[in-house]
Design an enzyme around this catalytic site. Structure first.
Site, mmCIF file in Angstrom:
data_model
loop_
_atom_site.group_PDB
_atom_site.id
_atom_site.type_symbol
_atom_site.label_atom_id
_atom_site.label_comp_id
_atom_site.label_asym_id
_atom_site.label_seq_id
_atom_site.Cartn_x
_atom_site.Cartn_y
_atom_site.Cartn_z
ATOM 1 N N SER A 70 -27.398 8.958 8.856
ATOM 2 C CA SER A 70 -28.528 8.046 8.647
ATOM 3 C C SER A 70 -29.837 8.799 8.443
ATOM 4 C CB SER A 70 -28.692 7.124 9.854
ATOM 5 O OG SER A 70 -27.500 6.460 10.153
HETATM 6 N N1 SAH Z 1 -25.549 6.901 12.494
HETATM 7 C C1 SAH Z 1 -24.503 7.503 11.702
HETATM 8 C C2 SAH Z 1 -24.394 6.725 10.417
HETATM 9 C C3 SAH Z 1 -23.082 6.606 9.865
HETATM 10 S S1 SAH Z 1 -22.976 5.598 8.422
HETATM 11 C C4 SAH Z 1 -24.910 8.928 11.426
HETATM 12 O O1 SAH Z 1 -26.104 9.199 11.487
HETATM 13 O O2 SAH Z 1 -24.072 9.769 11.129
HETATM 14 C C5 SAH Z 1 -22.129 4.208 9.021
HETATM 15 C C6 SAH Z 1 -20.726 4.442 9.502
HETATM 16 O O3 SAH Z 1 -20.168 3.175 9.832
HETATM 17 C C7 SAH Z 1 -19.774 5.067 8.465
HETATM 18 O O4 SAH Z 1 -19.228 6.226 8.998
HETATM 19 C C8 SAH Z 1 -18.715 3.979 8.237
HETATM 20 O O5 SAH Z 1 -17.426 4.511 8.010
HETATM 21 C C9 SAH Z 1 -18.788 3.209 9.540
HETATM 22 N N2 SAH Z 1 -18.280 1.837 9.473
HETATM 23 C C10 SAH Z 1 -18.450 0.911 8.509
HETATM 24 N N3 SAH Z 1 -17.839 -0.250 8.843
HETATM 25 C C11 SAH Z 1 -17.270 -0.056 10.064
HETATM 26 C C12 SAH Z 1 -16.489 -0.872 10.942
HETATM 27 N N4 SAH Z 1 -16.183 -2.138 10.642
HETATM 28 N N5 SAH Z 1 -16.066 -0.331 12.114
HETATM 29 C C13 SAH Z 1 -16.367 0.944 12.442
HETATM 30 N N6 SAH Z 1 -17.097 1.762 11.644
HETATM 31 C C14 SAH Z 1 -17.542 1.278 10.480
#
Ligand code: SAH
Length: 208
Positions: free
Chosen positions: A58
């Site tokens: 993010s």
């Molecule tokens: N805060 C994290 C952001 C990750 S992006 C960082 O800074 O690294 C959002 C994440 O949510 C992705 O890895 C995606 O695979 C996950 N995601 C999307 N839908 C989801 C769901 N239904 N359950 C679990 N994870 C999910």
């Protein structure tokens, strides 16, 4: 932006980082530990960056904004939906401290494994503060409910109602919805207060 300190100074100057506890967490956790090795120069840029599997770590200002609103206290039990790189997970672990608990759910196993490796530097999985789960967070994680706080990193058109049930009374959800951030407070078993902050962008919350 060449250092974590410079990134923190920028986020403070722009008004995203405010409280000492959240600033302390940003100081304790180095974003570079969560950015892919081929992008080291970008680790402290105020940008979302690719982490593989079409997902991103993010944008710092978004994480700062969401953590300030979440209002984490030491010892709390928090559900994080979307582990991604594990960066926000590490920040949350720093905020709850050794008596707190972060349950972080990620649907893509490879990302959860990489997050575990990224987090190993901080020992928070080994100490039991962080539990990483591979699964669909759109159903929450009833196995460990109720939670003091729920924070999500991926946006849906509407956030799953079941999250509200898995929240303690007095608890708070901070989640993206479309291009906004929603803040939901649980006042009683079935009354809630909701606020919307506009103008952000997120990867989609995928169901199933
Ligand atoms: N805060 C994290 C952001 C990750 S992006 C960082 O800074 O690294 C959002 C994440 O949510 C992705 O890895 C995606 O695979 C996950 N995601 C999307 N839908 C989801 C769901 N239904 N359950 C679990 N994870 C999910």
């Amino acid at each position: 932006m060449e250092t974590n300190e410079q990134l923190i100074a920028l986020l403070q100057k722009e008004g995203y980082l405010k409280t000492q506890s959240v600033i302390g967490a940003f100081q304790a956790i180095d974003r570079k530990d969560f950015v892919p090795a081929d992008l080291p120069d970008k680790a402290y840029a105020n940008e979302a960056l690719p982490i593989g599997e079409k997902q991103t770590i993010s944008q710092p200002l978004v994480v700062a904004f969401m953590l300030e609103i979440l209002g984490v206290k030491a010892g709390e039990k928090i559900l994080e939906v979307g582990t991604g790189s594990g960066w926000k997970t590490a920040l949350l672990a720093s905020l709850v401290g050794k008596d707190g608990e972060i349950i972080s759910i990620e649907r893509i196993e490879l990302l959860s494994e990489r997050a575990k490796a990224n987090l190993s530097k901080y020992g928070v999985v080994e100490s039991g503060v962080v539990e990483l789960v591979v699964g669909d967070g759109s159903r929450g994680y009833p196995e460990q409910a109720p939670y003091d706080k729920i924070i999500a990193a991926a946006a849906a058109d509407k956030f799953p109602e079941v999250w509200k049930e898995q929240l303690k009374i007095g608890g708070r959800i901070v989640t993206p919805v479309g291009n906004s951030i929603f803040v939901v407070d649980k006042i009683t078993k079935d009354s809630f207060e909701q606020k919307e902050y506009f103008g952000f962008s997120f990867v989609p919350l995928v169901k199933g």
